[in-house]
Design a protein around this motif. Structure first.
Motif, PDB file in Angstrom:
ATOM      1  N   CYS A 101     -11.339 -26.872 -37.186  1.00 18.28           N
ATOM      2  CA  CYS A 101     -12.081 -26.290 -36.619  1.00 18.28           C
ATOM      3  C   CYS A 101     -11.857 -24.582 -35.221  1.00 18.28           C
ATOM      4  O   CYS A 101     -10.786 -25.185 -34.707  1.00 18.28           O
ATOM      5  N   VAL A 102     -12.406 -24.037 -35.531  1.00 18.00           N
ATOM      6  CA  VAL A 102     -12.016 -22.269 -34.896  1.00 18.00           C
ATOM      7  C   VAL A 102     -12.065 -22.662 -33.314  1.00 18.00           C
ATOM      8  O   VAL A 102     -13.766 -22.506 -32.903  1.00 18.00           O
ATOM      9  N   VAL A 103     -11.992 -22.873 -31.833  1.00 16.90           N
ATOM     10  CA  VAL A 103     -12.689 -22.446 -30.486  1.00 16.90           C
ATOM     11  C   VAL A 103     -11.831 -21.347 -29.942  1.00 16.90           C
ATOM     12  O   VAL A 103     -11.075 -20.530 -30.313  1.00 16.90           O
ATOM     13  N   SER A 104     -12.455 -20.548 -29.472  1.00 14.03           N
ATOM     14  CA  SER A 104     -12.168 -19.519 -28.266  1.00 14.03           C
ATOM     15  C   SER A 104     -12.257 -19.831 -27.122  1.00 14.03           C
ATOM     16  O   SER A 104     -12.731 -20.294 -26.619  1.00 14.03           O
ATOM     17  N   ARG A 105     -11.445 -18.363 -26.002  1.00 12.44           N
ATOM     18  CA  ARG A 105     -12.003 -18.702 -24.957  1.00 12.44           C
ATOM     19  C   ARG A 105     -11.764 -17.659 -24.027  1.00 12.44           C
ATOM     20  O   ARG A 105     -11.113 -17.171 -24.328  1.00 12.44           O
ATOM     21  N   GLU A 106     -11.990 -16.732 -23.023  1.00 13.53           N
ATOM     22  CA  GLU A 106     -11.799 -15.369 -23.040  1.00 13.53           C
ATOM     23  C   GLU A 106     -10.528 -15.729 -21.981  1.00 13.53           C
ATOM     24  O   GLU A 106     -11.071 -16.650 -20.594  1.00 13.53           O
ATOM     25  N   LEU A 107      -9.778 -15.179 -21.608  1.00  9.76           N
ATOM     26  CA  LEU A 107      -9.144 -15.120 -20.106  1.00  9.76           C
ATOM     27  C   LEU A 107      -8.853 -13.941 -19.389  1.00  9.76           C
ATOM     28  O   LEU A 107      -8.383 -12.447 -20.473  1.00  9.76           O
ATOM     29  N   ASN A 108      -9.320 -13.357 -17.771  1.00  8.69           N
ATOM     30  CA  ASN A 108      -9.392 -12.310 -17.529  1.00  8.69           C
ATOM     31  C   ASN A 108      -7.798 -12.775 -16.806  1.00  8.69           C
ATOM     32  O   ASN A 108      -7.552 -13.617 -16.909  1.00  8.69           O
ATOM     33  N   ASN A 109      -6.721 -11.236 -16.730  1.00  5.40           N
ATOM     34  CA  ASN A 109      -5.871 -11.436 -16.139  1.00  5.40           C
ATOM     35  C   ASN A 109      -6.430 -11.074 -14.335  1.00  5.40           C
ATOM     36  O   ASN A 109      -7.769 -10.315 -14.314  1.00  5.40           O
ATOM     37  N   SER A 110      -5.784 -11.858 -13.674  1.00  7.96           N
ATOM     38  CA  SER A 110      -5.968 -11.841 -12.156  1.00  7.96           C
ATOM     39  C   SER A 110      -5.706 -10.679 -11.758  1.00  7.96           C
ATOM     40  O   SER A 110      -5.028  -9.701 -12.238  1.00  7.96           O
ATOM     41  N   THR A 111      -5.621 -10.162 -10.532  1.00  4.00           N
ATOM     42  CA  THR A 111      -5.258  -9.049 -10.095  1.00  4.00           C
ATOM     43  C   THR A 111      -3.884  -8.653  -9.629  1.00  4.00           C
ATOM     44  O   THR A 111      -3.748  -7.524  -9.617  1.00  4.00           O
ATOM     45  N   ASN A 112      -3.103  -9.487  -9.377  1.00 10.54           N
ATOM     46  CA  ASN A 112      -1.881  -9.364  -9.526  1.00 10.54           C
ATOM     47  C   ASN A 112      -0.827  -9.589 -10.991  1.00 10.54           C
ATOM     48  O   ASN A 112       0.039  -9.604 -11.444  1.00 10.54           O
ATOM     49  N   GLY A 113      -1.548  -9.504 -11.915  1.00 16.27           N
ATOM     50  CA  GLY A 113      -1.093  -9.497 -13.163  1.00 16.27           C
ATOM     51  C   GLY A 113      -0.691 -10.360 -13.724  1.00 16.27           C
ATOM     52  O   GLY A 113      -0.220 -11.023 -14.612  1.00 16.27           O
ATOM     53  N   ILE A 114      -1.148 -11.845 -13.073  1.00 18.06           N
ATOM     54  CA  ILE A 114      -0.914 -12.969 -13.946  1.00 18.06           C
ATOM     55  C   ILE A 114      -1.904 -13.823 -14.910  1.00 18.06           C
ATOM     56  O   ILE A 114      -2.761 -13.622 -13.987  1.00 18.06           O
ATOM     57  N   VAL A 115      -1.414 -13.933 -16.106  1.00 13.23           N
ATOM     58  CA  VAL A 115      -2.647 -14.492 -16.565  1.00 13.23           C
ATOM     59  C   VAL A 115      -3.582 -15.527 -16.152  1.00 13.23           C
ATOM     60  O   VAL A 115      -1.680 -16.855 -15.370  1.00 13.23           O
ATOM     61  N   LYS A 116      -4.470 -16.268 -15.793  1.00 12.82           N
ATOM     62  CA  LYS A 116      -4.740 -17.328 -15.889  1.00 12.82           C
ATOM     63  C   LYS A 116      -5.032 -17.909 -16.824  1.00 12.82           C
ATOM     64  O   LYS A 116      -5.518 -18.239 -18.005  1.00 12.82           O
ATOM     65  N   GLU A 117      -3.806 -19.434 -16.941  1.00 10.67           N
ATOM     66  CA  GLU A 117      -4.038 -19.874 -17.864  1.00 10.67           C
ATOM     67  C   GLU A 117      -5.329 -21.301 -18.017  1.00 10.67           C
ATOM     68  O   GLU A 117      -5.813 -21.642 -16.954  1.00 10.67           O
ATOM     69  N   PRO A 118      -6.318 -21.194 -18.865  1.00 10.00           N
ATOM     70  CA  PRO A 118      -6.852 -23.139 -19.205  1.00 10.00           C
ATOM     71  C   PRO A 118      -6.613 -23.300 -18.492  1.00 10.00           C
ATOM     72  O   PRO A 118      -5.320 -24.100 -18.703  1.00 10.00           O
ATOM     73  N   SER A 119      -7.646 -24.639 -17.639  1.00 10.05           N
ATOM     74  CA  SER A 119      -7.279 -25.937 -17.079  1.00 10.05           C
ATOM     75  C   SER A 119      -7.096 -26.889 -18.308  1.00 10.05           C
ATOM     76  O   SER A 119      -7.721 -26.770 -19.474  1.00 10.05           O
ATOM     77  N   GLU A 120      -6.904 -27.834 -18.079  1.00 11.63           N
ATOM     78  CA  GLU A 120      -6.183 -29.131 -18.666  1.00 11.63           C
ATOM     79  C   GLU A 120      -7.615 -29.478 -19.219  1.00 11.63           C
ATOM     80  O   GLU A 120      -7.086 -30.017 -20.445  1.00 11.63           O
ATOM     81  N   LYS A 121      -8.658 -29.728 -18.445  1.00 18.30           N
ATOM     82  CA  LYS A 121     -10.043 -30.330 -19.009  1.00 18.30           C
ATOM     83  C   LYS A 121     -10.489 -29.232 -20.691  1.00 18.30           C
ATOM     84  O   LYS A 121     -11.155 -30.181 -20.754  1.00 18.30           O
ATOM     85  N   ALA A 122      -9.949 -28.323 -20.401  1.00 13.33           N
ATOM     86  CA  ALA A 122     -10.236 -27.178 -21.790  1.00 13.33           C
ATOM     87  C   ALA A 122      -9.688 -27.276 -22.949  1.00 13.33           C
ATOM     88  O   ALA A 122     -10.255 -27.433 -24.328  1.00 13.33           O
ATOM     89  N   LYS A 123      -8.855 -28.630 -22.907  1.00  4.82           N
ATOM     90  CA  LYS A 123      -8.355 -28.956 -24.267  1.00  4.82           C
ATOM     91  C   LYS A 123      -8.862 -30.381 -24.281  1.00  4.82           C
ATOM     92  O   LYS A 123      -9.990 -31.029 -23.440  1.00  4.82           O
ATOM     93  N   VAL A 124      -9.241 -30.439 -25.694  1.00  8.59           N
ATOM     94  CA  VAL A 124     -10.615 -31.460 -26.375  1.00  8.59           C
ATOM     95  C   VAL A 124      -9.590 -33.113 -25.197  1.00  8.59           C
ATOM     96  O   VAL A 124      -8.739 -33.499 -26.195  1.00  8.59           O
ATOM     97  N   ARG A 125     -10.672 -33.436 -25.709  1.00  9.98           N
ATOM     98  CA  ARG A 125      -9.615 -35.017 -24.451  1.00  9.98           C
ATOM     99  C   ARG A 125     -10.305 -36.645 -25.927  1.00  9.98           C
ATOM    100  O   ARG A 125     -10.447 -37.593 -25.012  1.00  9.98           O
ATOM    101  N   HIS A 126     -10.118 -36.051 -26.617  1.00 11.54           N
ATOM    102  CA  HIS A 126     -10.552 -37.338 -27.872  1.00 11.54           C
ATOM    103  C   HIS A 126      -9.426 -36.151 -29.116  1.00 11.54           C
ATOM    104  O   HIS A 126      -8.370 -36.382 -29.074  1.00 11.54           O
ATOM    105  N   PRO A 127      -8.581 -38.156 -29.019  1.00  9.10           N
ATOM    106  CA  PRO A 127      -7.938 -37.859 -30.619  1.00  9.10           C
ATOM    107  C   PRO A 127      -7.740 -36.983 -31.300  1.00  9.10           C
ATOM    108  O   PRO A 127      -7.523 -37.339 -33.003  1.00  9.10           O
ATOM    109  N   LEU A 128      -7.710 -35.568 -31.375  1.00  9.18           N
ATOM    110  CA  LEU A 128      -7.851 -34.788 -32.510  1.00  9.18           C
ATOM    111  C   LEU A 128      -6.909 -34.268 -32.109  1.00  9.18           C
ATOM    112  O   LEU A 128      -5.407 -34.144 -31.297  1.00  9.18           O
ATOM    113  N   ARG A 129      -6.236 -34.169 -33.754  1.00 10.83           N
ATOM    114  CA  ARG A 129      -4.308 -33.752 -33.826  1.00 10.83           C
ATOM    115  C   ARG A 129      -5.074 -31.436 -33.287  1.00 10.83           C
ATOM    116  O   ARG A 129      -5.585 -30.972 -33.903  1.00 10.83           O
TER     117      ARG A 129
END
Length: 197
Positions: A166-194
């Protein structure tokens, strides 16, 4: 002779430009006005064999300078660097154009610092019975992109279990200081998938 004196020939770095004295004098304190528009030119400048004023500058960036004097608009081809036009505007002492180019550079830097939208993709391996749970637990902007069947390699009891990528995607916007905001941990699937990264 009167009509001829209205026109001025310029040899900028080996490329000829022709313009009217009126155009060249739009900015009274500019180099071009002082060169050829005032009575008894203030600047001593050599002329070539055709009578054109010799100016030892890059002709590539002179086009936007001359067009700005002609119609008051800043038009820069995509292949030209705005910094190059700014350098020439400063050399020719065209104050209004210097301000305009600096504003455009600042606006572009602000847009760039916000950064383009980037996409992060994840490929998750799951079994048929896990699909519903996986899709329902996606959060933080993750969205479903594609489902790929990879056959059935797991055997539970007497039943073969189909497996999928299953392919999933998410948009990431760069913050104004140029540091990429990483997705939070809860974005990761919360069940035992590989997760295949």
């Amino acid at each position: 002779p009167a009509a001829a004196s209205k026109w001025v020939r310029l040899n900028v770095g080996g490329t000829y430009f022709v313009s009217t004295r009126q155009t060249l004098c739009r900015e009274p304190k500019s180099f071009l006005c002082r060169l050829c528009c005032q009575d008894g030119p203030e600047l001593g400048s050599d002329k070539d064999e055709t009578g054109a004023y010799l100016i030892d500058r890059d002709p590539t960036y002179f086009g936007p300078i001359l067009n700005y004097l002609r119609h008051g608009k800043l038009i820069i081809n995509k292949e030209l660097a705005e910094e190059g036009v700014l350098e020439e505007a400063e050399f020719y002492n065209i104050a209004s154009l210097v301000r305009l180019v600096k504003e455009r550079i600042r606006d572009n830097e602000n847009r760039t610092s916000q950064g383009p939208v980037k996409h992060v993709y994840r490929v998750l391996q799951c079994q048929e019975e896990e699909l519903t749970q996986m899709v329902s637990t996606m959060s933080d902007g993750w969205k479903f992109e594609q489902l790929i069947s990879i056959g059935s390699s797991y055997n539970y009891g007497n039943e073969d279990q189909a497996e999928f990528l299953c392919v999933v995607s998410r948009e990431l916007n760069n913050s104004t200081n140029g540091i990429v905001k990483e997705p939070s941990e809860k974005a990761k699937v919360r069940h035992p998938l590989r997760c295949i990264s």
